[in-house]
Design an enzyme around this catalytic site. Structure first.
Site, PDB file in Angstrom:
ATOM      1  CB  THR A 137      31.456  45.039  46.964  1.00 13.34           C
ATOM      2  OG1 THR A 137      31.688  44.418  46.898  1.00 13.34           O
ATOM      3  CG2 THR A 137      32.132  45.352  46.583  1.00 13.34           C
ATOM      4  CB  ALA A 164      31.937  44.316  49.584  1.00 13.83           C
ATOM      5  CB  VAL A 210      35.877  38.352  48.739  1.00 12.81           C
ATOM      6  CG1 VAL A 210      34.871  38.737  49.819  1.00 12.81           C
ATOM      7  CG2 VAL A 210      36.972  37.466  49.345  1.00 12.81           C
ATOM      8  CD  GLU A 211      33.100  42.953  47.393  1.00 12.70           C
ATOM      9  OE1 GLU A 211      31.868  42.836  47.284  1.00 12.70           O
ATOM     10  OE2 GLU A 211      33.647  43.462  48.379  1.00 12.70           O
ATOM     11  CB  SER A 212      31.246  39.219  41.930  1.00  5.57           C
ATOM     12  OG  SER A 212      32.457  39.325  41.179  1.00  5.57           O
TER      13      SER A 212
END
Length: 365
Positions: free
Chosen positions: A2, A16, A144-146
């Site tokens: 994250t 994250a 959002v992360e990846s």
């Protein structure tokens, strides 16, 4: 992950799932970094007495082969670009929620999220049923992360973790604590790779060492990752189902309460407003509805019947004295706080929530 990733209502976040940095899970603004910066004067940690002493101690405590640990850690390289990325920006700068939001709630990511949801309906429904965590939140986090596995980071995890374990920028106000955090994550990473057969020199992730679709730090992988596709292994790099189940398990472990909203709208009664008092506990839910409203917060509808605690969440929109808009406020619940355990940032949490909601609206239209 994250993708370190700062830790207050005014922060934009650090790791994250590397929010694990101070919480348990990973990254600075979420790490969707796709390529590392050009290395400058890269140095191997095989020549570092501190790193080799760490390797010997780790091997003894964990019962690992000392030569193997020394070999893996000795191959790690110091990355000056990672050190720069972890060096804090000058203090006093205003955050901007509107600009931050626009990075994540945008057409490309929303459409990718719609495709991800439609392709993984069964796993999302099963995760919601088993863990009580809404599919929209799971989809928001992975987006959002990846961007649903499109950008999981291109730094060798062992290089990133070793750099931050032994060369964390001393100018950082929490340098000592973060150094210890990354040494612990390096230990977890080497133990994880040895246990699972993962090649520690091949794994790639964010500049903070977060890995896979959900950008889990090594400790989060060890504690919360689950085999959700039933193939008898956990693979957060290639299995969307494992990523889905692992994110849901993470939130459940941190106290997610099924059916509870994450936040409510809030206004203010200027005649009795004690904003400083409302903001003093930061994003930790502290006030019951009665004490919250007694300090000048105005709630309506279901919020007035909320059975738990609330926190006043403040999201800056730039410097009002220099063209910025007034801050955005909301009443955060315990579930909002749980979302910030993934990344210690209210900006991050609301972006995850709103991205998931935007995608859900498309899927259900």
């Amino acid at each position: 992950m994250t993708t370190l990733h700062t830790l207050t209502r005014r922060a934009t976040g650090v790791l994250a799932c590397a929010a694990a940095l101070l919480s348990p899970a990973v990254q600075a603004t979420p790490t969707t970094d796709s390529a590392p910066p050009a290395p400058i004067a890269v140095t191997s940690y095989g020549t570092s007495p501190a790193a080799m002493a760490f390797a010997d101690d780790l091997a003894q405590r964990r019962g690992l082969d000392a030569d193997w640990v020394r070999q893996q850690l000795g191959a790690a390289q110091r990355l000056p670009g990672v050190i720069r990325l972890m060096t804090p920006a000058p203090s006093g700068a205003y955050k901007n929620w509107a600009a931050y939001r626009a990075r994540f709630i945008e057409p490309v990511r929303v459409r990718a999220g719609q495709r991800f949801w439609e392709a993984n309906r069964e796993a999302l429904a099963r995760a919601e049923l088993e863990y009580g965590v809404p599919a929209s939140l799971i989809v928001g986090v992975i987006g959002v992360e990846s961007i649903y596995g499109q950008h999981t980071g291109n730094f060798r995890v062992i290089d990133a973790l070793a750099t931050l374990a032994f060369d964390f920028p001393a100018v950082h106000p929490r340098a000592e604590a973060r150094t210890e955090f990354f040494r612990s994550e390096l230990e977890q990473f080497l133990s994880l790779t040895q246990r699972t057969g993962m090649d520690p020199l091949a794994a790639r992730g964010s500049y903070a060492g977060a890995m896979g679709w959900p950008q889990f730090m090594p400790s989060s992988w060890t504690k919360f990752a689950v085999d959700f596709d039933g193939d008898s292994k956990v693979d957060l790099f290639n299995s969307p189902a494992d990523a889905i189940g692992s994110v849901a398990n993470y939130f459940k472990a941190y106290g997610w309460q099924a059916g509870q909203p994450t936040h409510y709208p809030v206004a203010f009664d200027a005649t009795r407003l004690d904003k400083d008092g409302l903001l003093a506990p930061d994003i930790l839910p502290t006030f019951g509805v009665e004490s919250f409203t007694a300090k000048g917060a105005v709630l309506e509808g279901p919020a007035l019947q909320h059975p738990g605690k609330l926190a006043l969440i403040e999201l800056q929109n730039g410097d009002p004295a220099n063209g910025g808009a007034p801050a955005t406020y909301l009443a955060g619940t315990d579930n909002f706080y749980v979302v910030t355990r993934y990344n210690w940032s209210s900006y991050y949490a609301l972006a995850v929530i709103e991205l998931g909601q935007a995608i859900e609206a498309l899927v259900n239209r």
